[in-house]
Write an enzyme that holds these catalytic residues in place. Sequence first.
Site, short mmCIF file in Angstrom:
data_model
loop_
_atom_site.label_atom_id
_atom_site.label_comp_id
_atom_site.label_asym_id
_atom_site.label_seq_id
_atom_site.Cartn_x
_atom_site.Cartn_y
_atom_site.Cartn_z
CG HIS A 102 -2.21 -0.90 0.70
ND1 HIS A 102 -2.24 -2.25 0.95
CD2 HIS A 102 -3.30 -0.62 -0.05
CE1 HIS A 102 -3.34 -2.76 0.41
NE2 HIS A 102 -4.00 -1.79 -0.20
NE ARG A 121 -10.94 -0.93 -0.85
CZ ARG A 121 -9.71 -1.28 -1.19
NH1 ARG A 121 -9.53 -2.25 -2.05
NH2 ARG A 121 -8.67 -0.66 -0.68
CD GLU A 163 -9.82 -7.49 -2.33
OE1 GLU A 163 -8.81 -6.91 -2.75
OE2 GLU A 163 -10.58 -6.99 -1.47
CG ASP A 215 -5.53 -7.98 -1.47
OD1 ASP A 215 -4.47 -8.22 -0.85
OD2 ASP A 215 -6.20 -6.95 -1.26
CB CYS A 254 -10.11 -1.44 -9.08
SG CYS A 254 -10.46 -2.56 -7.73
#
Length: 588
Positions: free
Chosen positions: A198, A345, A443, A467, A514
């Site tokens: 991240h 999200r 994911e 993921d 995404c």
Amino acid sequence: MASFTLQGIPVSRGIAIGRAHLLRPAALDVQHYLVAQELVEAEVQRLQAAIARVHKDLQTLWSDLPQDAPTELGAFIDVHALILSDPMLSDAPMDIIRTRHYNAEWALVTQIDELSAQFDEIEDDYLRERKADIQQVAERVLKVLTGTANMIPRSDGIDERSANMIVVARDISPADMMQFRDVAFTGFVTDEGGQNSHTAIVSRSLGIPAVVGMGNASRLIEQDDWIIIDSDAGVVIVAPTSMVLDQYRERQTVLQKARKKLAKLKKTPAITQDGVEITLLANIELPQDAAPALEAGASGVGLFRSEFLFMESSGQEHKLPTEEEQFEAYRTAVQAMKGRPVTIRTLDVGADKPLEATDHNILNPALGLRAIRYCLAEPQLFLTQLRAILRASAFGPVKILIPMMAHGFEIDQTLAMIAQAKVELTLEEKAFDKDVPVGAMIEVPAAALALPMFVKKLDFLSVGTNDLIQYTLAIDRADHEVAHLYDSLHPAILQLLQMIVSTAQKAEMPVSICGGMAGDIRLTRLLTSMGFRELSMPAALLPEIKQEILNMRLDTLQGHVKKILRSYDSNVIRETLTEMEAVGKTLH
Ligand code: PEP
Ligand code: MG
């Protein structure tokens, strides 16, 4: 100093040239920002005042000592007072503020770090242990400083110094990375992290060059060293010769010109030469990213990673955003997109995005109480977020996206929570879009394999390849030791993607990507030929991907895709992908 080159994992595009700005781990425990030139003296005074205050506190402590207090106690206070008066502690941080423009807390911990390293080398045990005293004194000063931290406004208009500074650190947490958004650093280099950690994602969305997983760059690079980041190649050149510097400056100019040219495509729809329209959306982390996304030509927001509203950098007191604060944030993004859809999200905390304020004992973060699992375990927090998102839907098209879905009951419980939020808002006469679409992130491999479970109950799907790769290949995406195994072209990943897109197509269910694969220009032909029609990526990558789409024909690529999907040989897959790239190019 001799020039040397380091290799890491590229996470964004472009070239950065600047001076190294080392961030030691301790520096991350306090606020760190650069102070504008005109505020430097005020910042020095703030530190002086804090030191004076600690002197006074120590004096009071001394005079308040009871008669029968052990003599060591008095001596102990004396030692602290002496340390506090030592120029190494009182003057050196002021110099750091003046020369590097660090804020007072950061300057102090930087100096303490340097002193600590020197103390570690001392052979005399007694003296070496004085390190703890220095740290205690520094902590007293820090406490006073953090109490007054807000007296000095954070400098918005950072002066030119930061414009050519490259942050070099062992690691930077995603939350700390967010702090750098306000500071115009030129690039980032970290020892740890993977391509889709991240931290990497945030630096990519800042659109500036970065290389992670460098191993020991923060030990090899020294403060103020000149460095070049070639982030396309994942290379960092330390102390480059003037010839190399000139070459890179030239390449930088060429890249800047190309970027300007691409910006002209802003209003051109992304349609292939054989007439297939691909919707290009943006991934954002904060509401203020929405306007630049629109500027880059995004048709909407495909992923608003709302958890960044919940994350504070280390060293700050943690407070969750209220419904009102969240509502304002979502509404800002929705309004900034001027009628284009915004996919919000729900909270995806856990794994490498820890929530400081959690009581849960999470054993294995990536496989633990993450994302929807966390939200369902904290229904009040989830409900608050759902209410805020729904309220924002009164201001423009909003979609709700649920991360890390794997079980049917998770869908049912989530839909029940959304229904509850709607009932509450209706009773309170608060406006919202009654038909807000609800979708799931695909994911977790289980979700991809059992896709019909989702197709029946939800309105859309979005594939989180970051993921999906992590969980399918059992590779921690943030761990640079296994980063070489993180492979978006692994046959297992390609098979799963194919399954997802064909099941969704049969069910006439919209499906987007995404995750990082959507913004990887080497994969644009492959993914669109497989059938994906919506790609969501960091806004900075969007113009290039659009250009690629404008240049290609899907009908000429079908044979290659079939060959790739039939092959379980990594070399064949890679070779065919290279051939695919060439097909587009021969058209011109
Ligand atoms: C993903 O997993 O691909 C994704 C888009 O979500 P995140 O990177 O935030 O986990
Ligand atoms: Mg994810």
